[in-house]
Write an enzyme that holds these catalytic residues in place. Structure first.
Site, PDB file in Angstrom:
ATOM      1  N   HIS A 130       0.871  -1.184   0.000  1.00 59.01           N
ATOM      2  CA  HIS A 130       0.000   0.000   0.000  1.00 59.01           C
ATOM      3  C   HIS A 130       0.909   1.237   0.000  1.00 59.01           C
ATOM      4  CE1 HIS A 130      -3.497   2.337   0.316  1.00 59.01           C
ATOM      5  NE2 HIS A 130      -3.971   1.975   1.498  1.00 59.01           N
ATOM      6  N   ARG A 293      -3.231  11.600   3.358  1.00 59.67           N
ATOM      7  CA  ARG A 293      -3.351  10.857   2.096  1.00 59.67           C
ATOM      8  C   ARG A 293      -3.554  11.856   0.942  1.00 59.67           C
ATOM      9  NH1 ARG A 293      -5.126   5.528   2.123  1.00 59.67           N
ATOM     10  NH2 ARG A 293      -4.820   5.697  -0.131  1.00 59.67           N
TER      11      ARG A 293
END
Ligand code: CP
Ligand code: NVA
Length: 308
Positions: A130, A293
């Protein structure tokens, strides 16, 4: 030649640092009046084989903040590799949009997508890793401590996709990494070997221990994630029997460095891998981490589309 963002290990330490510096600049710019529309007329296609909150919304908003747009393709919509081959999907989409972000089950599927697409492909999570999460994690750690160099980062729980990318970014940016996982849930050996290779260049150290108490001693960052990742749902009961000693609770956090921060990629299973007291406590950076993010991914997109 086009570049993709498939794994942290595909990038040099200085490329990653430059992207994080750019993320800090873009975040500052966003907070003080907004970003320049440098991605005007650029569109991202977002392919999802699994559910998402953070990845779906933060990529969409990253494109909008920079003057571009994003197109969401749900798990049922295109049937990646089922309704149509990955190679055909890649070549068709390449003629419509400028960049692809894909969340897949099998890591090889995002690799295959990147191989056939002639536009950049970003890995938005696979069963192996990820990398976008790791960039947001690094940004959050740097915001708290100024740098990752010499910090002790401890991951408690499953040696999963999130742990793999965290290990790799720690190695690239000079932090030490400890994993405390129960037997049977260690990190994939090939991911560890890649980490060890990077460590030889950067001086980072890797440590494995079954004892979570030993793992958090002197830790500056304590990280945890779900015991059961997407795609492993049928193992949930078995895992719930094994993982409770690896819960991140106040007792464990109090055994770490007094200024330690607690991270979790989210979604959190409160009172399984993390207690409410920790998730909502003074050491927690869970929500700034989730918000990062957006900023980290802006930098990744700008790097891929503008070469900055
Ligand atoms: N951390 C993360 O990737 O969250 P989502 O699954 O909600 O995208
Ligand atoms: N390890 C988790 C991360 C979710 C963002 C999973 O793969 O489900």
């Amino acid at each position: 030649m086009k570049r993709d963002f498939i794994a942290i290990t595909d990038y040099s330490s200085s490329d990653l640092q430059n992207m994080l510096d750019l993320a800090i600049d873009l975040k500052k710019e966003w907070k003080t009046g907004g970003n320049q529309p440098i991605l005007k007329n650029k569109v991202m296609s977002m392919i999802f084989q699994k559910p998402s909150l953070r990845t779906r919304v933060s990529f969409d908003m990253a494109m909008r903040h920079l003057g571009g747009d994003a197109l969401y393709l749900s798990p049922s919509e295109i049937g990646l590799g089922k309704r149509e081959s990955i190679a055909d999907v890649a070549r068709v989409i390449s003629g419509y949009v400028d960049i692809i972000m894909a969340r897949v089950f099998d890591h090889e599927h995002v690799v295959e997508l990147a191989k056939w697409a002639n536009i950049p492909v970003i890995n938005g999570l696979s069963d192996y890793n990820h990398p976008c999460q790791a960039m947001a994690d690094a940004l959050t750690i740097i915001e708290n401590f100024g740098s990752m160099k010499g910090l002790n980062v401890t991951f408690i729980g499953d040696g999963n996709n999130v742990a793999v990318s965290l290990l790799h970014i720690c190695m690239k940016l000079g932090a030490n990494f400890t994993l405390s996982a129960p037997e049977g849930y260690d990190m994939l050996p090939q991911a560890v070997e890649l980490g060890q290779k990077i460590a030889l260049e950067t001086g980072s150290k890797i440590h494995f221990t079954r004892d979570p108490h030993e793992a958090v001693k002197n830790a500056h960052v304590i990280y945890t994630d779900t015991w059961t990742s997407m795609g492993q749902e049928e193992e949930a009961k078995k895992r719930e029997a094994v993982f409770p000693p690896y819960q991140v609770n106040e007792k464990l956090v109090n055994e770490a460095d007094k200024d330690a921060i607690v991270l979790h990629c989210l979604p959190a299973h409160r009172d399984q891998e993390i207690t409410n007291a920790v998730a909502d406590g003074s050491h927690s950076r869970l929500f700034p981490q989730a918000h990062n993010r957006l900023h980290a991914q802006k930098a990744i997109i700008v790097n891929l589309l503008k070469g900055i």
